[in-house]
Write a protein that holds these residues in place. Structure first.
Motif, PDB file in Angstrom:
ATOM      1  N   VAL A 236      62.343  38.004  -5.937  1.00 52.06           N
ATOM      2  CA  VAL A 236      61.599  37.769  -4.597  1.00 52.06           C
ATOM      3  C   VAL A 236      60.878  39.167  -4.125  1.00 52.06           C
ATOM      4  N   LEU A 237      61.559  40.158  -4.065  1.00 49.78           N
ATOM      5  CA  LEU A 237      61.061  41.473  -3.771  1.00 49.78           C
ATOM      6  C   LEU A 237      59.854  41.837  -4.523  1.00 49.78           C
TER       7      LEU A 237
ATOM      8  N   PHE B 110      53.888  42.682  -5.571  1.00 48.28           N
ATOM      9  CA  PHE B 110      52.780  42.298  -6.170  1.00 48.28           C
ATOM     10  C   PHE B 110      51.600  41.551  -5.359  1.00 48.28           C
ATOM     11  N   THR B 111      52.405  40.599  -4.488  1.00 49.24           N
ATOM     12  CA  THR B 111      51.183  39.934  -3.589  1.00 49.24           C
ATOM     13  C   THR B 111      50.841  40.917  -2.604  1.00 49.24           C
ATOM     14  N   PHE B 112      51.540  41.705  -2.017  1.00 46.99           N
ATOM     15  CA  PHE B 112      50.827  42.747  -0.965  1.00 46.99           C
ATOM     16  C   PHE B 112      50.000  43.606  -1.790  1.00 46.99           C
TER      17      PHE B 112
ATOM     18  N   ALA C  25      46.788  41.403  -2.215  1.00 47.27           N
ATOM     19  CA  ALA C  25      46.096  41.211  -1.054  1.00 47.27           C
ATOM     20  C   ALA C  25      45.278  42.563  -0.705  1.00 47.27           C
ATOM     21  N   ALA C  26      45.968  43.790  -0.876  1.00 48.45           N
ATOM     22  CA  ALA C  26      45.512  44.994  -0.314  1.00 48.45           C
ATOM     23  C   ALA C  26      44.080  45.040  -1.209  1.00 48.45           C
ATOM     24  N   ILE C  27      43.994  44.976  -2.438  1.00 53.43           N
ATOM     25  CA  ILE C  27      42.935  45.042  -3.275  1.00 53.43           C
ATOM     26  C   ILE C  27      42.009  44.045  -3.191  1.00 53.43           C
ATOM     27  N   TRP C  28      42.356  42.893  -2.707  1.00 50.09           N
ATOM     28  CA  TRP C  28      41.272  41.727  -2.401  1.00 50.09           C
ATOM     29  C   TRP C  28      40.750  42.099  -0.882  1.00 50.09           C
TER      30      TRP C  28
END
Length: 403
Positions: free
Chosen positions: A272-273, A278-280, A283-286
């Motif tokens: 989960v971590l 990876f989600t963060f 989102a930062a790149i997007w």
């Protein structure tokens, strides 16, 4: 005549186009290249670290780095000595038991062994060679030997003793640590590094012969070729047919503390971590935006020493730190007096005061001690008076030693 017919044109429709793959790739080209470089670098580091079979710890016979000892081990093997590597205490005990009369080469730069483990290691072999031991190793292997700090003489240090390996070496290039033994003992003291400190100390203990080696370059791949370093290393380590080379590792550490966080954490927490990280990043790149143009600002590149001195003096004065300010002046004076009097860098205040009193007939030892350490300022007036006394003492010693 009929009116001309009016042609009503339909409004033009805005055409909606879907971005193509090429346009999307062109838009994200920078981030794609950056990600590719990061992946390639990670693969390279993984492959490089996975293919290396040698250890990176100092004095390891599988370490080919400058601070390793692979060179001396290979030369010993060419001379017919069976060099056995041991990474744990049980391995070292098994190797010594398999070859009675073997020499034990020991170094614990990582401090992995406990006092009980060091005591067990000290009883493994009748002949032990210690590499730059600390207080705990000396207490377990050679209680009559004590550390003497950093050496003063490094290049071209003569043997000055009757130890066969030292006589064959002649001179060595030192560096590392120096040691001293009790004056009334029968220890062999070789390669003097200062007044009563030596690089090699060989002493007899109830368990056998222990040789303390403090010259770091004697065993390192980088320094073994200097002067007689190789001869000394081969003479100390090649006396027997078998040499057990024991450098403790993390496998020797006894786990006697409480359970760590990893063992108490459920198995699903780590995935989960990682998913959250990876989600963060995605989102930062997007949602990331390009930074604007860089702003050039001329920064000061030179700070005058006088400005630094005055600024620090103002801080001391504002805080009323008279003792702190005087200590700074005393440290500088003691360092310069040590140099003028020809004392080593690690000379104590007592040695500096005694040497200064010896060259200044008009100054007593008590007066010099009061100036250097005993007198405490109660205000700015005392601080100024003591600083003047420090300057007067330094000038008097310099005039007496260098007229």
């Amino acid at each position: 005549m009929s009116a001309p017919a009016t042609v009503q044109e339909s409004p033009s429709r805005a055409e909606a186009t879907t971005p193509t793959l090429r346009a999307t790739a062109r838009r994200w080209r920078f981030w794609l290249i950056l990600a590719a470089v990061a992946v390639i670098g990670l693969l390279f580091v993984t492959v490089a670290s996975g293919t290396g079979t040698g250890s990176r710890s100092p004095y390891s016979i599988t370490n080919a780095a400058p601070d390793g000892s692979k060179a001396v081990a290979e030369v010993l093997r060419q001379q017919g000595v069976d060099v056995v590597q041991a990474d744990t205490l049980p391995q070292a005990r098994a190797a010594v038991d398999a070859a009675p009369g073997a020499t034990l080469a020991f170094a614990d730069p990582g401090g992995y062994l406990t006092d009980d483990q060091l005591a067990d290691a000290a009883e493994l072999a009748d002949r032990v060679v210690l590499f730059l031991p600390g207080f705990n190793e000396l207490r377990a292997f050679a209680p009559g030997v004590a550390a003497a700090g950093a050496p003063r003489d490094i290049d071209g240090v003569d043997a000055g003793c009757s130890l066969p390996a030292a006589e064959r070496a002649g001179t060595i290039i030192g560096g590392g640590q120096s040691y001293r033994a009790a004056a009334d003992g029968d220890a062999q003291l070789c390669f003097r590094s200062s007044d009563d400190a030596y690089y090699v100390v060989s002493t007899e203990t109830p368990s056998g012969t222990v040789t303390v080696l403090g010259a770091a370059d004697v065993l390192s791949n980088e320094g073994i070729t200097g002067a007689g370093n190789a001869a000394l290393a081969l003479g100390l380590l090649g006396e027997d047919d078998t040499l057990v080379w024991y450098v403790p590792t993390a496998d020797d550490v006894v786990a006697d503390g409480p359970a760590d966080v990893a063992s108490l954490t459920p198995d699903w927490v780590t995935p989960v971590l990682l998913l959250a990280v990876f989600t963060f990043l995605a989102a930062a790149i997007w949602r990331g935006r390009r930074l604007g143009a860089l702003v050039v600002e001329n920064l000061p590149v030179t700070v005058r020493s006088r400005e630094t001195m005055e600024g620090r003096a103002r801080l001391y004065a504002k805080a009323g730190a008279h003792t702190h300010a005087l200590d700074s002046l005393r440290i500088g004076t003691i360092s310069r007096l040590s140099s003028v009097l020809g004392l080593p860098r690690n000379a104590s205040v007592e040695e500096v005061a005694s040497s200064a009193a010896a060259v200044l007939p008009g100054w007593s030892l008590g007066d010099i001690r009061a100036v250097l350490v005993d007198a405490m300022p109660s205000g700015e007036g005392d601080l100024i008076a003591l600083s003047d006394r420090l300057l007067l003492l330094e000038n008097a010693v310099t005039s007496a030693v260098r007229p």
